[in-house]
Scaffold this active site. Structure first.
Site, PDB file in Angstrom:
ATOM      1  N   ASP A  30       0.887  -1.171   0.000  1.00  0.00           N
ATOM      2  CA  ASP A  30       0.000   0.000   0.000  1.00  0.00           C
ATOM      3  C   ASP A  30       0.917   1.212   0.000  1.00  0.00           C
ATOM      4  OD1 ASP A  30      -1.568   2.167   0.632  1.00  0.00           O
ATOM      5  OD2 ASP A  30      -2.593   1.221   2.317  1.00  0.00           O
ATOM      6  N   TYR A  52       1.317  -0.406  15.013  1.00  0.00           N
ATOM      7  CA  TYR A  52       0.397  -0.511  13.885  1.00  0.00           C
ATOM      8  C   TYR A  52       0.778   0.454  12.779  1.00  0.00           C
ATOM      9  CZ  TYR A  52      -3.749  -0.345  11.039  1.00  0.00           C
ATOM     10  OH  TYR A  52      -4.615  -0.389   9.986  1.00  0.00           O
ATOM     11  N   LYS A  61      -2.738  -2.567   7.477  1.00  0.00           N
ATOM     12  CA  LYS A  61      -2.992  -4.012   7.418  1.00  0.00           C
ATOM     13  C   LYS A  61      -2.041  -4.680   6.431  1.00  0.00           C
ATOM     14  CE  LYS A  61      -5.274  -5.832   9.588  1.00  0.00           C
ATOM     15  NZ  LYS A  61      -4.918  -6.220  10.972  1.00  0.00           N
TER      16      LYS A  61
HETATM   17  C1  F6R Z   1      -6.457   0.809   6.655  1.00  0.00           C
HETATM   18  C2  F6R Z   1      -7.682   0.601   7.364  1.00  0.00           C
HETATM   19  C3  F6R Z   1      -8.535   1.756   7.692  1.00  0.00           C
HETATM   20  C4  F6R Z   1      -7.851   2.776   8.594  1.00  0.00           C
HETATM   21  C5  F6R Z   1      -8.825   3.895   8.992  1.00  0.00           C
HETATM   22  C6  F6R Z   1      -8.178   4.976   9.819  1.00  0.00           C
HETATM   23  O1  F6R Z   1      -5.845  -0.377   6.294  1.00  0.00           O
HETATM   24  O2  F6R Z   1      -8.009  -0.486   7.686  1.00  0.00           O
HETATM   25  O3  F6R Z   1      -9.728   1.299   8.284  1.00  0.00           O
HETATM   26  O4  F6R Z   1      -7.337   2.157   9.723  1.00  0.00           O
HETATM   27  O5  F6R Z   1      -9.367   4.493   7.841  1.00  0.00           O
HETATM   28  O6  F6R Z   1      -7.077   5.441   9.127  1.00  0.00           O
HETATM   29  P1  F6R Z   1      -6.147   6.634   9.621  1.00  0.00           P
HETATM   30  O7  F6R Z   1      -5.684   6.294  11.016  1.00  0.00           O
HETATM   31  O8  F6R Z   1      -5.044   6.658   8.620  1.00  0.00           O
HETATM   32  O9  F6R Z   1      -6.993   7.889   9.620  1.00  0.00           O
HETATM   33 MG    MG Z   2      -4.003   2.380   3.047  1.00  0.00          MG
HETATM   34 MG    MG Z   3      -4.841  -2.058   1.962  1.00  0.00          MG
END
Ligand code: F6R
Ligand code: MG
Ligand code: MG
Length: 364
Positions: free
Chosen positions: A11, A228, A231
């Site tokens: 990603d 973290y 993913k």
């Molecule tokens: C990314 C994912 C999303 C993010 C969520 C919050 O793989 O699973 O659900 O965790 O959109 O993202 P941030 O912390 O970047 O605002």
């Molecule tokens: Mg992403």
């Molecule tokens: Mg992804």
């Protein structure tokens, strides 16, 4: 001559948020791959996307863990990251965890699955691409493909599959591996792979011939970075037909959208929805998690395809069930078992809230 099919993915920036890939990033991947084919590094290659992840599908004859192939993938992700930065895409370069490439992509952030094979006169393979889920998510589908006679008829009625398969399982925490022979060690195998957050099937081997039948990426971003960072969004490659399960036996496990970790903030369980490329953009509650299956015939290393298997109507019921399961799980809001257990969530406010409340607890 032995060939290698390498799928290396990362990603490097989402459009919009974490939902999908911007066409210019995908184009950059395609342009870089075309140059690598032109230069002779790769025999053939394709760039594909599932959600916000870029998958480089590369056929070559340099073997697994080849420095030049891995360096090329790293440089391609860097080039894509430049585009993502220019467009202010979300989380530009997020999976590139090290400052510089040091010889192998493993441990640097991107996920990889590499399969070495002696190409048969006809060589059908399927590349799976996941988004909003984790390494270990292929444990259950691999179990069904290679060890469950209710899924794979060939285990019972085909001479070439009847001897069973061996599973190489990686312990993602203690960094060790073990082989299990099925069918006789099925129950022992399940004790471990039923816990995919810790134990992941890396490889499946055909017992009759010793050939590798399947590989998956088991790279765990949080264990590399110590925190973290997104993913893992795994990939897998599976050989089909002959000594391996038929295409339909390899796809059959995905008629049930089994529950995986990785929905919203990597902190919720949700159904793994099989989709065609056109629907591979997790939208609702940053999900549900998706899986795409691309079929290829190899022709002297050339990738003839893809066939976008899950766009077929026979996966409509799985998608409907996934939506029903997502509706049901979402009703639990911040409660387990929709939300993951405390120590497995990727996001948590617990240390801060616990500190704030520390003085207010009293003995029962
Ligand atoms: C990314 C994912 C999303 C993010 C969520 C919050 O793989 O699973 O659900 O965790 O959109 O993202 P941030 O912390 O970047 O605002
Ligand atoms: Mg992403
Ligand atoms: Mg992804």
């Amino acid at each position: 001559m032995p060939q290698t099919l390498s799928v290396i993915k990362a990603d490097i920036g989402g459009y919009v948020g974490h939902s999908a890939m911007h066409p210019e990033v995908l184009d950059t991947g395609r342009e870089e791959l075309a140059k690598a084919v032109q230069s002779g590094l790769l025999i053939d290659a394709q760039a594909q996307a599932c959600g916000d992840d870029l998958f480089l599908i590369m056929s070559h004859d340099h073997g697994a863990d080849d420095e030049a192939v891995h360096r090329f993938a790293w440089d391609t992700f860097l080039a894509g990251t430049e585009v993502a930065k220019r467009l202010h895409l979300y989380g530009a370069g997020q999976d590139l965890l090290t400052d510089a490439f040091s010889g192998n992509i493993r441990g640097a952030g991107p996920g990889s699955a590499e399969l070495e094979l002696e190409e048969r006169p006809s060589e059908p393979v399927i590349v799976f691409m996941g988004d909003k889920t984790s390494s270990g998510s292929f444990n259950l589908p691999f179990y069904k493909m290679f060890a469950d006679p209710f899924n794979t008829a060939g285990l019972v009625i085909s001479e070439s599959l009847h001897a069973g398969f061996s599973f190489e399982v990686h312990d993602l925490k203690d960094h060790r591996k073990i082989m299990f022979n099925t069918p006789e060690e099925l129950y022992d195998l399940l004790v471990f792979i039923g816990s995919p957050g810790r134990y992941a099937v890396k490889r499946v081997v055909t017992r009759s011939s010793g050939e590798v039948a399947a590989v998956s990426s088991t790279d765990k971003l949080s264990m590399i970075a110590g925190r973290y960072v997104g993913k893992d969004d795994p990939t897998a490659i599976v050989r089909c037909q002959g000594n391996f399960p038929a295409v339909g036996e390899v796809l059959e496990p995905f008629t049930t959208p089994y529950i995986v970790e990785g929905f919203m903030r990597g902190s919720h369980y949700g159904p793994w929805m099989p989709v065609g490329l056109a629907q591979a953009h997790p939208t609702r509650f940053d999900g549900p998690p998706r899986v795409v299956a691309l079929g290829f015939q190899l022709a002297d290393g050339k990738l003839v395809g893809p066939r976008d298997f899950f766009e077929d109507v026979s996966f409509d019921n799985a998608r409907r069930e996934a939506n029903d399961v997502a509706d049901f799980l979402r009703k639990h809001g911040p409660f387990e078992p929709h939300r993951m257990p405390l120590d497995e969530m990727e996001y948590t406010t617990m240390p801060a809230v616990a500190a704030k409340m520390a003085s207010r607890w009293s003995e029962l």
